[in-house]
Design a protein around this motif. Structure first.
Motif, PDB file in Angstrom:
ATOM      1  N   LYS A   1      23.895 -34.862 -42.260  1.00  0.00           N
ATOM      2  CA  LYS A   1      22.580 -34.812 -42.911  1.00  0.00           C
ATOM      3  C   LYS A   1      21.520 -34.325 -41.927  1.00  0.00           C
ATOM      4  O   LYS A   1      20.645 -33.520 -42.279  1.00  0.00           O
TER       5      LYS A   1
ATOM      6  N   GLY B   1      18.649 -24.402 -44.119  1.00  0.00           N
ATOM      7  CA  GLY B   1      19.082 -25.487 -44.992  1.00  0.00           C
ATOM      8  C   GLY B   1      20.575 -25.435 -45.249  1.00  0.00           C
ATOM      9  O   GLY B   1      21.066 -25.946 -46.259  1.00  0.00           O
ATOM     10  N   HIS B   2      21.304 -24.838 -44.327  1.00  0.00           N
ATOM     11  CA  HIS B   2      22.735 -24.554 -44.490  1.00  0.00           C
ATOM     12  C   HIS B   2      23.578 -25.539 -43.692  1.00  0.00           C
ATOM     13  O   HIS B   2      23.173 -26.003 -42.626  1.00  0.00           O
TER      14      HIS B   2
ATOM     15  N   LYS C   1      19.155 -26.812 -49.100  1.00  0.00           N
ATOM     16  CA  LYS C   1      19.238 -28.089 -48.387  1.00  0.00           C
ATOM     17  C   LYS C   1      19.600 -29.216 -49.354  1.00  0.00           C
ATOM     18  O   LYS C   1      20.435 -30.077 -49.050  1.00  0.00           O
TER      19      LYS C   1
ATOM     20  N   TRP D   1      23.358 -29.078 -50.069  1.00  0.00           N
ATOM     21  CA  TRP D   1      24.247 -29.550 -49.004  1.00  0.00           C
ATOM     22  C   TRP D   1      24.097 -31.050 -48.760  1.00  0.00           C
ATOM     23  O   TRP D   1      25.079 -31.725 -48.408  1.00  0.00           O
TER      24      TRP D   1
ATOM     25  N   ILE E   1      21.916 -30.572 -41.450  1.00  0.00           N
ATOM     26  CA  ILE E   1      21.378 -29.833 -42.603  1.00  0.00           C
ATOM     27  C   ILE E   1      19.856 -29.780 -42.538  1.00  0.00           C
ATOM     28  O   ILE E   1      19.240 -28.720 -42.722  1.00  0.00           O
ATOM     29  N   ASN E   2      19.245 -30.907 -42.272  1.00  0.00           N
ATOM     30  CA  ASN E   2      17.775 -30.973 -42.231  1.00  0.00           C
ATOM     31  C   ASN E   2      17.194 -30.143 -41.090  1.00  0.00           C
ATOM     32  O   ASN E   2      16.078 -29.622 -41.196  1.00  0.00           O
TER      33      ASN E   2
ATOM     34  N   GLU F   1      14.808 -25.103 -49.617  1.00  0.00           N
ATOM     35  CA  GLU F   1      14.809 -26.477 -50.114  1.00  0.00           C
ATOM     36  C   GLU F   1      15.944 -26.722 -51.105  1.00  0.00           C
ATOM     37  O   GLU F   1      16.597 -27.765 -51.070  1.00  0.00           O
TER      38      GLU F   1
ATOM     39  N   ASN G   1      18.675 -27.391 -39.826  1.00  0.00           N
ATOM     40  CA  ASN G   1      19.053 -25.981 -39.946  1.00  0.00           C
ATOM     41  C   ASN G   1      17.924 -25.198 -40.622  1.00  0.00           C
ATOM     42  O   ASN G   1      17.434 -25.589 -41.684  1.00  0.00           O
TER      43      ASN G   1
END
Length: 358
Positions: free
Chosen positions: A9, A18-19, A169, A172, A12-13, A166, A15
């Motif tokens: 998590k 959002g990937h 994100k 994922w 992801i946040n 967004e 990246n």
């Protein structure tokens, strides 16, 4: 695994796109280890992507039918993987023809899932010569369903254009939460298949009027040619069933009432097929909205006594060889028709493509 999910998590946040990079997903799936559970994870991704497009992916969609087959295989042990492969191979070319929009990518994800089911999720559990590359290092055909679904849900490929970070994100973050729950409860569906709330309409195809004296004369001429080009092959007193089917390829056959197949030489067959295609085109041009027939069957007693049966709308009457969705779509693109003259099964194949005549 809970600690690993929390770490993912954060990744992801943090990246910028959002990937969730592929190496982390590969490690996560290998930690799960069980190929059937990994397949269920990918299946849930497909259901998530389809739910983003409720109008396109209702119960009447061809790809939803295949996804339902996969879902039953994974969660209810119904069917076999080889049958699923047959289904996705049949639809692959059809999907590839227009895999250029988010909902098209959801369709492609279902195709990818089919291969993952047939080949034990090797595309993510056993990537050949894998050295930690991200998804952009692989060809479109090698992408896993989880990444394809991220494109569908966010509206873009992060390696081509940033798009909606967004939404990507959000997808994922949903993904890692789903993976945790599926890994803990692999026999429980995480979400349901798309449901079409609209009632299936009853379609009453209007009567067609595409023939006239000129068309009938052309048919009479070609029937005379069929009987006269190799007369030694036709016997007096027998009736003949002449079948011509045409989409991207043609099939022409003659069967006598005693069951014998009549084979004409290639030159004569080519002339007959070309003439029948030309007649179909002339009929279509009389009123394009009514569409073009896929098949004509002629019951011939003699040169003066015969009946025609044109098949514009009946899929089951077509030989199975001609029931390929991409072939039927190609035929529709060549001879578009109005929606009122399009049966439900063909509407499924046309989908949301703007091909109908108005």
């Amino acid at each position: 695994m809970i600690q690993q999910i929390e770490k993912l998590k954060e990744i992801i946040n943090q990246n910028s796109m959002g990937h969730l990079p592929l190496p982390y997903r590969v490690d996560l799936m290998k930690q799960i280890g069980n190929s059937r559970t990994v397949q269920k994870v990918l299946c849930e991704c497909c259901k998530k992507a389809c739910s983003s497009f409720p109008e396109e992916f209702c119960a009447e969609n061809l790809l939803v039918e295949v996804l339902s087959e996969m879902d039953s295989y994974l969660y209810k042990n119904k069917g076999i993987a080889e049958s699923i492969l047959v289904s996705v191979e049949r639809l692959r070319n059809y999907v590839e023809q227009s895999a250029d929009s988010p909902d098209d990518m959801a369709s492609w994800a279902i195709i990818s899932l089919g291969y993952a089911i047939r080949y034990d999720a090797a595309s993510i559990l056993a990537i050949e010569d894998y050295n930690g590359e991200d998804d952009d290092a692989f060809d479109f055909e090698s992408w896993n369903a989880d990444f394809i679904c991220s494109i569908a849900c966010s509206g873009s490929n992060p390696f081509v254009e940033t798009g909606n970070v967004e939404k990507r994100k959000e997808y994922w973050l949903w993904y890692v939460k789903m993976v945790l729950e599926v890994s803990q409860n692999p026999n429980v569906k995480y979400q349901s298949l798309p449901v079409c709330k609209r009632a299936t309409p009853l379609i009453d195809i209007p009567v067609r009027h595409q023939s006239d004296n000129t068309i009938e004369a052309q048919f009479k001429d070609i029937l005379s040619y069929i009987m006269d080009c190799e007369p030694q092959k036709f016997k007096e007193g027998l009736e003949y069933d002449i079948l011509f089917v045409s989409t991207v390829v043609d099939m022409f056959s003659i069967t006598s009432s005693d069951g014998d197949r009549i084979t004409l030489n290639t030159k004569n067959c080519d002339k007959i097929c070309n003439t029948l295609r030309d007649i179909r085109k002339r009929m279509y041009q009389k009123d394009p909205k009514q569409g073009a027939w896929f098949q004509v069957e002629i019951f011939l007693k003699n040169k003066e006594q015969y009946t025609f049966n044109f098949n514009y709308d009946n899929l089951e009457q077509l030989p199975s060889f001609f029931q390929e969705p991409d072939w039927l779509l190609g035929m529709f693109e060549k001879f578009p028709r109005s929606k009122e003259y399009t049966p439900l099964w063909l509407r499924k194949i046309v989908g949301r493509r703007k091909l109908y005549l108005t």
